[in-house]
Design an enzyme around this catalytic site. Structure first.
Site, PDB file in Angstrom:
ATOM      1  N   ALA A 122       0.737  -1.071  -0.141  1.00  0.00           N
ATOM      2  CA  ALA A 122       0.074   0.007  -0.097  1.00  0.00           C
ATOM      3  C   ALA A 122       0.833   1.151   0.096  1.00  0.00           C
ATOM      4  CB  ALA A 122      -0.914  -0.003   1.167  1.00  0.00           C
ATOM      5  N   LYS A 123       0.397   2.390  -0.225  1.00  0.00           N
ATOM      6  CA  LYS A 123       0.998   3.639  -0.020  1.00  0.00           C
ATOM      7  C   LYS A 123       0.094   4.837  -0.183  1.00  0.00           C
ATOM      8  CE  LYS A 123       5.527   4.415  -0.489  1.00  0.00           C
ATOM      9  NZ  LYS A 123       6.275   4.081   0.620  1.00  0.00           N
ATOM     10  N   GLY A 124       0.125   5.755   0.499  1.00  0.00           N
ATOM     11  CA  GLY A 124      -0.655   6.834   0.533  1.00  0.00           C
ATOM     12  C   GLY A 124      -0.001   8.193   0.822  1.00  0.00           C
TER      13      GLY A 124
END
Ligand code: NAD
Length: 440
Positions: A122-124
């Site tokens: 994931a990444k945000g």
């Protein structure tokens, strides 16, 4: 079951000009295609991995210190969770985009799989310049962002961590905001927290330590005793300084280090312990370089010259895209260990491979960070802190195991270390996907 051998990406010549500064998403897709080309993997699995499972976009209102309200955009891209909860950083930066989050979330999927961690990718982040926020504004923005994405994160669902523009304090606020809504303290919702509230000892040094460990293993494998090995390190931050100090401690000679302003070179070796890291004192290499007497081969050089030094090992540990088609022919090191994320462009990678230079890829080399994040998550879930010695011992063991899995593929398939990393990662993900099946 339908399967195919994918065509390799367009020729290196064609990519040299068009992709030398490609986006994270382009790189991630290209690397997936390249790894898949050599493997017999179900079409459906590959098709699935080309796309993120979900990308959450939220707006985050912030009351500024002067009472005005500004609304920022935040993202959380969740790529794949077939092997476990999503895992990846949150960055606060003006250049954050949806596509960048997706590309970086794919990288996290490969990185966790290379390390055989029970996590997906994931990444945000938030599209904001953190330098323009006061500490109070950063806290309010973080707490509101935690609230906006709370339904899609959690210790068993998606576990954020610090990244560019965020730090342990940011994670502490994030954990607190999430926990307050849950009505109980849930430290495992994020990693990279300060040790006093469920953070792990050794987390900060871990990416540099993993770079040093894989450098040591690779040098031994190719017949370079560390006591006779010269190393140049670009960037003297968390990754570069920790890697340089450990390698020096283990007997290597660090002949060049740099910061954003330039580098210093001493063929007899630099006392890297005498230079504060970027965290301890920003741009201390600049001050160190200003104080040297340029003689007996000791000299101030540029970052570009550092990359082209005739050393055994080059460790780019500052920023991405520093080894490109323009300078790949001039790289004189025998081994490149990628401390930074994406320091070598796709076109440069092909040139280095052609020239017989071994490149140990970022998704293995700096994976100590996410590995100790995994240790932190285990400690949080078990409510039991580990000593620094235990963290470092377990990291050593995980890194050597992962490095060995890649070496086996390098030997068995006669491929580069980067291709080996993607092969190992993709096989693990595809195996899990095939066992679980696509539903319905
Ligand atoms: P840092 O901010 O602690 O240090 C960066 C260093 O690089 C500083 O010495 C700075 O002066 C230098 N620098 C900045 N821009 C430069 C440029 N254009 N040319 C040469 N030097 C430059 O950063 P860090 O945490 O050590 O991260 C370095 C790299 O490693 C980044 O690519 C980051 O994404 C990656 N990385 C970091 C971690 C981590 O947990 N710290 C984990 C994995 C990967």
């Amino acid at each position: 079951m339908a399967s195919h051998q994918r065509s390799p990406p367009a020729s290196d010549e064609a990519t040299a000009t068009s992709t030398d500064h490609e986006s994270a998403l382009e790189t991630a897709r290209r690397q997936l295609d390249r790894a898949a080309a050599g493997l017999d993997i179900d079409d459906a699995v590959l098709e699935r991995l080309e796309h993120p499972a979900a990308v959450h976009e939220v707006t985050v209102p912030l009351e500024r210190d002067d009472g005005s309200v500004e609304v920022f955009t935040g993202y959380r891209a969740q790529h794949d969770s077939v092997r476990g909860p999503y895992k990846g950083g949150l960055r606060y930066h003006p250049d954050v985009t949806r596509d960048e989050c997706v590309g970086l979330s794919m990288w996290m999927t490969w990185k966790c799989a290379v390390m055989d961690l029970p996590f997906g990718g994931a990444k945000g982040g938030i599209v904001v310049d953190p330098k323009e926020l006061s500490a109070d504004e950063k806290e309010r923005l973080t707490r509101r962002f935690a609230q906006e994405i709370r339904d899609v994160i959690g210790p068993n669902a998606d576990i954020p961590a610090p990244d560019m523009g965020t730090d342990p304090q940011t994670m502490a606020w994030f954990m607190d905001a999430y926990s307050m809504q849950e009505g109980e303290t849930i430290p495992g919702v994020v990693t990279g927290k300060p040790p006093g509230i469920g953070g792990s000892y050794g987390r900060e040094e871990a990416p540099g330590r993993s770079v040093a460990i894989v450098t040591r293993e690779t040098c031994e494998y190719y017949g370079y005793p560390l006591s006779e090995t010269t190393v140049a390190v670009q960037g003297f931050g968390s990754v570069g300084a920790n890697a340089a100090r450990l390698l020096e401690e283990w007997g290597a000679t660090v002949v060049a280090v740099s910061d954003v302003n330039g580098a210093v070179y001493d063929p007899d070796g630099i006392d890297v312990g005498a230079i504060p890291s970027h965290d301890e004192e920003p741009e201390a290499v600049t001050r160190f370089a200003a104080g040297i007497d340029e003689d007996d081969g000791v000299r101030r050089i540029s970052n570009e010259e550092l990359l082209e030094l005739d050393v055994d090992v080059l460790i780019p540990a500052a920023v991405g895209n520093v080894i490109t088609a323009d300078n790949a022919d001039a790289i004189a090191a025998d081994i490149v260990v990628e401390g930074a994320n994406g320091p070598t462009t796709f076109a440069a990678d092909a040139i280095l491979e052609e020239r017989g230079i071994r490149v140990i890829p970022d998704i293995l080399a700096n994976a100590g960070g996410v590995t100790v994040s995994y240790f932190e998550w285990l400690q949080d879930i078990n409510r039991r802190a580990w000593s620094l010695e235990r963290v470092n011992e377990e990291l050593e063991s995980e890194m050597v195991t992962a490095w060995t899995a890649l070496r086996d593929e390098v030997e068995r398939r006669d491929i580069s270390w980067r291709d080996a990393a993607y092969v190992v990662a993709l096989e693990r993900i595809a195996d899990a996907q095939e066992m679980r099946g696509l539903w319905p």
